[in-house]
Design a protein around this motif. Structure first.
Motif, short mmCIF file in Angstrom:
data_model
loop_
_atom_site.label_atom_id
_atom_site.label_comp_id
_atom_site.label_asym_id
_atom_site.label_seq_id
_atom_site.Cartn_x
_atom_site.Cartn_y
_atom_site.Cartn_z
N LEU A 34 5.41 11.77 4.63
CA LEU A 34 5.17 11.59 6.06
C LEU A 34 3.78 11.03 6.31
O LEU A 34 3.61 10.05 7.04
CB LEU A 34 5.36 12.91 6.80
N ARG A 35 2.78 11.61 5.69
CA ARG A 35 1.40 11.17 5.90
C ARG A 35 1.20 9.74 5.42
O ARG A 35 0.56 8.92 6.10
CB ARG A 35 0.43 12.11 5.18
N VAL A 36 1.77 9.39 4.27
CA VAL A 36 1.62 8.03 3.74
C VAL A 36 2.35 7.03 4.64
O VAL A 36 1.85 5.93 4.88
CB VAL A 36 2.09 7.94 2.28
N LEU A 37 3.52 7.40 5.14
CA LEU A 37 4.24 6.51 6.06
C LEU A 37 3.41 6.23 7.31
O LEU A 37 3.32 5.08 7.76
CB LEU A 37 5.59 7.12 6.45
N GLU A 41 0.83 -1.20 0.00
CA GLU A 41 0.00 0.00 0.00
C GLU A 41 0.87 1.26 0.00
O GLU A 41 0.57 2.23 -0.69
CB GLU A 41 -0.95 0.01 1.20
N LEU A 42 1.96 1.22 0.76
CA LEU A 42 2.91 2.33 0.79
C LEU A 42 3.48 2.58 -0.60
O LEU A 42 3.51 3.73 -1.07
CB LEU A 42 4.03 2.02 1.79
N GLU A 43 3.92 1.51 -1.26
CA GLU A 43 4.47 1.64 -2.61
C GLU A 43 3.44 2.21 -3.59
O GLU A 43 3.76 3.10 -4.38
CB GLU A 43 4.97 0.28 -3.12
N ASP A 44 2.21 1.70 -3.51
CA ASP A 44 1.16 2.18 -4.41
C ASP A 44 0.88 3.67 -4.18
O ASP A 44 0.73 4.44 -5.13
CB ASP A 44 -0.14 1.39 -4.21
N ALA A 45 0.80 4.07 -2.93
CA ALA A 45 0.45 5.46 -2.60
C ALA A 45 1.54 6.45 -3.01
O ALA A 45 1.25 7.57 -3.41
CB ALA A 45 0.16 5.58 -1.11
N LEU A 46 2.80 6.02 -2.92
CA LEU A 46 3.91 6.93 -3.23
C LEU A 46 4.48 6.74 -4.64
O LEU A 46 5.25 7.56 -5.11
CB LEU A 46 5.04 6.78 -2.20
N GLY A 47 4.12 5.63 -5.28
CA GLY A 47 4.67 5.37 -6.61
C GLY A 47 6.16 5.08 -6.59
O GLY A 47 6.86 5.36 -7.56
#
Length: 122
Positions: free
Chosen positions: A60-63, A29-35
Motif C-alpha cells: 500500500l505504501r509503495v503504491l 520505481e514501483l517494481e524496484d521497491a517491491l521486487g
C-alpha cells in the motif's frame, strides 16, 4: 486539478489534494521497491476480493509513493505512508486503482489515441 488525459487522478484528503499518476518511470520505481513486475502487483490487487484489508501495508505504501512521485519526486516512502493518516484507505486504493487503469488503457482505447480518425469521403 488532475488531468485524466495525462494519466492523472485527484486524491482529496483532509490535509490537501494530491495528483496521482503512473508514468513509466513511476512504474519502474514501483517494481524496484517491491521486487515484482507491475503485472504481478496488478494481479495481486485484482485477487484481493476482501479489498485493501488483504493488501500488505508495504505494498500500500509503495503504491501511494509511486503514484505520487511524478508530481513530488522528492517524496519519501515514509512521507507517502503519512497520506493514509488523512484519507480513507478504501478511497486511496480506489484512486490508485484508477491511476493504474489509466496507465494501462484497454487495447482499443490505446489504438484510438495513437491514430487520427479516418476522414470520411464527402
Amino acid at each position: 486539478m488532475a488531468n485524466p488525459h495525462r494519466g492523472e487522478v485527484t486524491l482529496d484528503t483532509s490535509e490537501r489534494t494530491y495528483k496521482l499518476s503512473f508514468s513509466v518511470n513511476a512504474l519502474c520505481e514501483l517494481e524496484d521497491a517491491l521486487g515484482k513486475s507491475v503485472m504481478e502487483v496488478v494481479d495481486e490487487l485484482n485477487a484481493t476480493s476482501d479489498g485493501p484489508a488483504r493488501i500488505s501495508m508495504k505494498t500500500l505504501r509503495v503504491l501511494i509513493w509511486a503514484a505520487l512521485i511524478d508530481h513530488q519526486p522528492e517524496l519519501t516512502l515514509t512521507e507517502a505512508g503519512k497520506v493514509t493518516l488523512h484519507a480513507d484507505v478504501n478511497s486511496i486504493m480506489e484512486k490508485v486503482g484508477a491511476a493504474l487503469s489509466i496507465a494501462f488503457p484497454p487495447a482499443e482505447d490505446a489504438k484510438a489515441g495513437t491514430r487520427p480518425p479516418k476522414a470520411k469521403a464527402g
